[in-house]
Scaffold this motif. Structure first.
Motif, PDB file in Angstrom:
ATOM      1  N   GLU A 187       0.685  -1.230  -0.008  1.00  0.00           N
ATOM      2  CA  GLU A 187       0.061  -0.066   0.119  1.00  0.00           C
ATOM      3  C   GLU A 187       0.858   1.242   0.048  1.00  0.00           C
ATOM      4  O   GLU A 187       1.827   1.408   0.870  1.00  0.00           O
ATOM      5  CB  GLU A 187      -0.925   0.063   1.182  1.00  0.00           C
ATOM      6  N   SER A 188       0.781   2.217  -0.785  1.00  0.00           N
ATOM      7  CA  SER A 188       1.725   3.479  -0.991  1.00  0.00           C
ATOM      8  C   SER A 188       0.895   4.514  -0.889  1.00  0.00           C
ATOM      9  O   SER A 188      -0.421   4.710  -1.264  1.00  0.00           O
ATOM     10  CB  SER A 188       2.169   3.341  -2.369  1.00  0.00           C
ATOM     11  N   CYS A 189       1.242   5.475  -0.007  1.00  0.00           N
ATOM     12  CA  CYS A 189       0.728   6.757   0.274  1.00  0.00           C
ATOM     13  C   CYS A 189       1.877   7.727   0.283  1.00  0.00           C
ATOM     14  O   CYS A 189       2.936   7.627   0.481  1.00  0.00           O
ATOM     15  CB  CYS A 189       0.477   6.635   1.849  1.00  0.00           C
ATOM     16  N   TRP A 190       1.149   8.806  -0.657  1.00  0.00           N
ATOM     17  CA  TRP A 190       2.214  10.014  -1.086  1.00  0.00           C
ATOM     18  C   TRP A 190       1.826  11.544  -0.359  1.00  0.00           C
ATOM     19  O   TRP A 190       0.998  11.570   0.224  1.00  0.00           O
ATOM     20  CB  TRP A 190       1.919  10.017  -2.542  1.00  0.00           C
ATOM     21  N   ALA A 191       2.798  12.136  -0.590  1.00  0.00           N
ATOM     22  CA  ALA A 191       3.051  13.399   0.078  1.00  0.00           C
ATOM     23  C   ALA A 191       2.505  13.398   1.436  1.00  0.00           C
ATOM     24  O   ALA A 191       1.723  14.174   1.773  1.00  0.00           O
ATOM     25  CB  ALA A 191       1.810  14.293  -1.046  1.00  0.00           C
ATOM     26  N   VAL A 192       3.190  12.627   2.172  1.00  0.00           N
ATOM     27  CA  VAL A 192       2.948  12.407   3.638  1.00  0.00           C
ATOM     28  C   VAL A 192       3.245  13.593   4.502  1.00  0.00           C
ATOM     29  O   VAL A 192       4.402  13.985   4.335  1.00  0.00           O
ATOM     30  CB  VAL A 192       3.448  11.026   3.953  1.00  0.00           C
ATOM     31  N   ARG A 193       2.232  13.595   5.504  1.00  0.00           N
ATOM     32  CA  ARG A 193       2.492  14.830   6.381  1.00  0.00           C
ATOM     33  C   ARG A 193       2.797  14.179   7.658  1.00  0.00           C
ATOM     34  O   ARG A 193       2.098  13.303   7.706  1.00  0.00           O
ATOM     35  CB  ARG A 193       1.468  15.983   6.298  1.00  0.00           C
ATOM     36  N   PRO A 194       3.105  15.075   8.781  1.00  0.00           N
ATOM     37  CA  PRO A 194       3.285  14.368  10.122  1.00  0.00           C
ATOM     38  C   PRO A 194       1.955  13.779  10.662  1.00  0.00           C
ATOM     39  O   PRO A 194       1.754  12.486  11.177  1.00  0.00           O
ATOM     40  CB  PRO A 194       3.856  15.523  10.989  1.00  0.00           C
ATOM     41  N   GLY A 195       0.768  14.299  10.257  1.00  0.00           N
ATOM     42  CA  GLY A 195      -0.471  14.082  11.026  1.00  0.00           C
ATOM     43  C   GLY A 195      -0.849  12.890  10.238  1.00  0.00           C
ATOM     44  O   GLY A 195      -1.807  12.053  10.462  1.00  0.00           O
ATOM     45  N   ASP A 196      -0.322  12.354   9.005  1.00  0.00           N
ATOM     46  CA  ASP A 196      -0.885  11.239   8.256  1.00  0.00           C
ATOM     47  C   ASP A 196      -0.219   9.944   8.623  1.00  0.00           C
ATOM     48  O   ASP A 196      -0.973   8.876   8.344  1.00  0.00           O
ATOM     49  CB  ASP A 196      -0.334  11.292   6.743  1.00  0.00           C
ATOM     50  N   ILE A 197       0.884  10.059   9.537  1.00  0.00           N
ATOM     51  CA  ILE A 197       1.479   8.679   9.736  1.00  0.00           C
ATOM     52  C   ILE A 197       0.706   7.763  10.600  1.00  0.00           C
ATOM     53  O   ILE A 197       0.231   6.599  10.218  1.00  0.00           O
ATOM     54  CB  ILE A 197       2.883   9.014  10.683  1.00  0.00           C
ATOM     55  N   LEU A 198      -0.122   8.307  11.676  1.00  0.00           N
ATOM     56  CA  LEU A 198      -0.652   7.376  12.516  1.00  0.00           C
ATOM     57  C   LEU A 198      -1.943   7.083  11.768  1.00  0.00           C
ATOM     58  O   LEU A 198      -2.719   5.971  11.954  1.00  0.00           O
ATOM     59  CB  LEU A 198      -0.917   7.982  13.793  1.00  0.00           C
ATOM     60  N   GLN A 199      -2.675   8.125  10.993  1.00  0.00           N
ATOM     61  CA  GLN A 199      -3.850   7.692  10.491  1.00  0.00           C
ATOM     62  C   GLN A 199      -3.564   6.883   9.452  1.00  0.00           C
ATOM     63  O   GLN A 199      -4.558   5.743   9.440  1.00  0.00           O
ATOM     64  CB  GLN A 199      -4.025   9.197   9.550  1.00  0.00           C
ATOM     65  N   TYR A 200      -2.573   6.585   8.600  1.00  0.00           N
ATOM     66  CA  TYR A 200      -2.283   5.526   7.598  1.00  0.00           C
ATOM     67  C   TYR A 200      -2.013   4.114   8.232  1.00  0.00           C
ATOM     68  O   TYR A 200      -2.514   3.103   7.778  1.00  0.00           O
ATOM     69  CB  TYR A 200      -1.322   5.831   6.638  1.00  0.00           C
ATOM     70  N   ILE A 201      -1.328   4.323   9.461  1.00  0.00           N
ATOM     71  CA  ILE A 201      -1.129   2.948  10.329  1.00  0.00           C
ATOM     72  C   ILE A 201      -2.423   2.366  10.756  1.00  0.00           C
ATOM     73  O   ILE A 201      -2.615   1.295  10.620  1.00  0.00           O
ATOM     74  CB  ILE A 201       0.201   3.248  11.398  1.00  0.00           C
ATOM     75  N   ASN A 202      -3.202   3.191  11.173  1.00  0.00           N
ATOM     76  CA  ASN A 202      -4.299   2.626  11.707  1.00  0.00           C
ATOM     77  C   ASN A 202      -5.378   2.410  10.773  1.00  0.00           C
ATOM     78  O   ASN A 202      -6.071   1.153  10.726  1.00  0.00           O
ATOM     79  CB  ASN A 202      -5.137   3.677  12.494  1.00  0.00           C
ATOM     80  N   GLU A 203      -5.139   2.710   9.471  1.00  0.00           N
ATOM     81  CA  GLU A 203      -6.013   2.348   8.577  1.00  0.00           C
ATOM     82  C   GLU A 203      -5.535   1.084   7.782  1.00  0.00           C
ATOM     83  O   GLU A 203      -6.522   0.253   7.442  1.00  0.00           O
ATOM     84  CB  GLU A 203      -6.143   3.533   7.480  1.00  0.00           C
ATOM     85  N   TYR A 204      -4.490   0.903   7.623  1.00  0.00           N
ATOM     86  CA  TYR A 204      -4.039  -0.176   6.990  1.00  0.00           C
ATOM     87  C   TYR A 204      -3.389  -1.475   7.844  1.00  0.00           C
ATOM     88  O   TYR A 204      -3.055  -2.463   7.341  1.00  0.00           O
ATOM     89  CB  TYR A 204      -2.857   0.248   5.887  1.00  0.00           C
ATOM     90  N   GLN A 205      -3.134  -1.080   9.122  1.00  0.00           N
ATOM     91  CA  GLN A 205      -2.604  -2.152  10.052  1.00  0.00           C
ATOM     92  C   GLN A 205      -1.428  -2.511   9.305  1.00  0.00           C
ATOM     93  O   GLN A 205      -1.299  -4.189   9.201  1.00  0.00           O
ATOM     94  CB  GLN A 205      -3.702  -2.927  10.230  1.00  0.00           C
ATOM     95  N   PRO A 206      -0.400  -1.984   9.045  1.00  0.00           N
ATOM     96  CA  PRO A 206       0.897  -2.844   8.319  1.00  0.00           C
ATOM     97  C   PRO A 206       1.492  -3.574   9.316  1.00  0.00           C
ATOM     98  O   PRO A 206       1.469  -3.455  10.444  1.00  0.00           O
ATOM     99  CB  PRO A 206       1.520  -1.545   7.890  1.00  0.00           C
ATOM    100  N   THR A 207       2.468  -4.669   8.793  1.00  0.00           N
ATOM    101  CA  THR A 207       3.367  -5.448   9.383  1.00  0.00           C
ATOM    102  C   THR A 207       4.777  -4.789   9.154  1.00  0.00           C
ATOM    103  O   THR A 207       5.545  -4.892   9.915  1.00  0.00           O
ATOM    104  CB  THR A 207       3.285  -6.983   8.770  1.00  0.00           C
ATOM    105  N   ILE A 208       4.870  -3.961   8.084  1.00  0.00           N
ATOM    106  CA  ILE A 208       6.003  -3.199   7.570  1.00  0.00           C
ATOM    107  C   ILE A 208       5.808  -1.754   7.447  1.00  0.00           C
ATOM    108  O   ILE A 208       4.891  -1.623   6.609  1.00  0.00           O
ATOM    109  CB  ILE A 208       6.796  -3.917   6.351  1.00  0.00           C
ATOM    110  N   VAL A 209       6.306  -0.981   8.071  1.00  0.00           N
ATOM    111  CA  VAL A 209       6.262   0.573   7.510  1.00  0.00           C
ATOM    112  C   VAL A 209       7.545   0.982   6.841  1.00  0.00           C
ATOM    113  O   VAL A 209       8.635   0.789   7.346  1.00  0.00           O
ATOM    114  CB  VAL A 209       5.940   1.554   8.670  1.00  0.00           C
ATOM    115  N   HIS A 210       7.265   1.495   5.712  1.00  0.00           N
ATOM    116  CA  HIS A 210       8.467   1.826   4.888  1.00  0.00           C
ATOM    117  C   HIS A 210       8.468   3.566   4.566  1.00  0.00           C
ATOM    118  O   HIS A 210       7.384   3.955   3.973  1.00  0.00           O
ATOM    119  CB  HIS A 210       8.385   1.081   3.378  1.00  0.00           C
ATOM    120  N   PHE A 211       9.327   4.089   5.136  1.00  0.00           N
ATOM    121  CA  PHE A 211       9.399   5.596   4.949  1.00  0.00           C
ATOM    122  C   PHE A 211      10.551   5.839   3.826  1.00  0.00           C
ATOM    123  O   PHE A 211      11.717   5.307   3.671  1.00  0.00           O
ATOM    124  CB  PHE A 211      10.070   6.364   6.074  1.00  0.00           C
TER     125      PHE A 211
END
Length: 342
Positions: A187-211
């Motif tokens: 799952e790829s998310c673009w133009a990430v802002r600080p407030g997006d990080i936890l939002q996307y983590i909660n949304e996708y429940q990832p096993t790996i987070v790739h910055f």
């Protein structure tokens, strides 16, 4: 040659010698019968004759045959003496053989006992090993059927532009070519802002987070503000965010420059993390990350996947294989951490 084999050969040789002497003695006895027959014939002829000459001739013949019989009896007596001697020698060799066979039987019994003890130790060691690795085995059994890799990309307009789209395309392509491609969801998310990080983590429940993007030499992550310009996020903030992420999160990949301290600190809460010791070129970042996820997709451990990703840089002639660094939570072993089910 084993001692017991030597005794067996000695026994067999003595038995052969006795058999040969007995056969020779029997042949001599056979001769006595012939001489006795001659004596009887000569005696009848002598008794029925009145000729002095004939009588004297038969007496001499009888005497000669008696001498032959005496000579044969003496010879057979010698054979009997030799046979008796050989029998004693045979008995001595049989005693030696018997004693040695007892020793060998005891030795075999000891070996069997030792073998049984060794087997018991081996089984005990196997059971102990299985017990020691039961947690790892349970972890493997509990691997999810599908994992999610959350690709967070940020490329502010006031920074040097990176080919992040090329990186995600390479990762997707290598995952597709891997054995367990259906088990890895990107799952790829673009133009990430600080407030997006936890939002996307909660949304996708990832096993790996790739910055993926830029990093500063002050251990900061370069994200975007509302105007698409640089927004620096401190290492402390990133570590705090990872510490309260979803329970399924097992690995954080900082594919950004100067991110080794971020990766090291994250492993206080996450099993493992990857960061960069210094700056890394766009091309090297793409090749390293694509190979890493490909190796994970083949069911390899985190450690082996990391090492294969470094090897991919060497194969491409990119001298940056020492830039990526792998960090593991205390008490964990990267060689035993498998994220994708084999």
């Amino acid at each position: 040659m084993a001692l017991i084999d030597s005794y067996r050969r000695n026994v067999a040789r003595k038995q052969d010698e006795i058999a040969r002497l007995t056969e020779q003695k029997a042949k001599e006895y056979t001769k006595i019968t012939g001489f006795n027959n001659k004596i009887q014939t000569a005696t009848r002829q002598m008794n029925s004759s009145k000729s002095v000459t004939t009588i004297n001739s038969r007496l001499k013949e009888i005497h000669r045959n008696q001498e032959d019989i005496a000579r044969i009896e003496k010879k057979t007596a010698e054979f009997e003496t030799k046979i008796a001697k050989k029998n004693k020698e045979l008995q001595a060799e049989q005693r030696k053989l018997g004693n040695e066979e007892i020793k060998e039987a005891k030795k075999l019994q000891q070996q069997q006992v030792k073998f049984q003890l060794d087997q018991a130790k081996a089984f005990s060691a196997v059971n102990r090993t299985l017990t020691e690795h039961s947690d790892a085995i349970n972890s493997l059994n509990e691997l999810p059927e599908e994992i999610t890799v959350l690709f967070l990309a940020s490329n502010p307009r006031d920074q040097g532009q990176l080919s992040l789209d090329e990186e995600v395309r390479s990762i997707k392509e290598m995952i597709t070519k891997s054995r367990h491609r259906d088990a890895v969801k990107l799952e790829s998310c673009w133009a990430v802002r600080p407030g997006d990080i936890l939002q996307y983590i909660n949304e996708y429940q990832p096993t790996i987070v790739h910055f993926s993007g830029h990093g500063s030499s002050d251990n900061e992550l370069v994200l975007m503000d509302n105007n698409s310009n640089t927004k620096l996020v401190s290492m402390r903030s990133i570590v705090q965010a990872m510490s309260v992420a979803n329970e399924d999160l097992r690995l954080v990949f900082f594919n950004t420059c100067h991110s080794k301290n971020q990766a090291s600190n994250v492993t206080e809460y996450i099993e493992c993390a990857i960061g960069m010791n210094t700056s890394i070129t766009d091309n090297a970042a793409q090749i390293f990350s694509a190979q890493f996820y490909s190796s994970l997709g083949f069911g390899l451990s985190v450690e082996k996947s990391f090492n294969q990703a470094k090897a991919a840089l060497i194969l491409e002639g990119i001298p940056e294989e020492n830039t990526p660094a792998l960090f593991v939570k205390s008490g964990c072993d990267a060689s035993e951490i498998c994220i994708v089910a084999e």
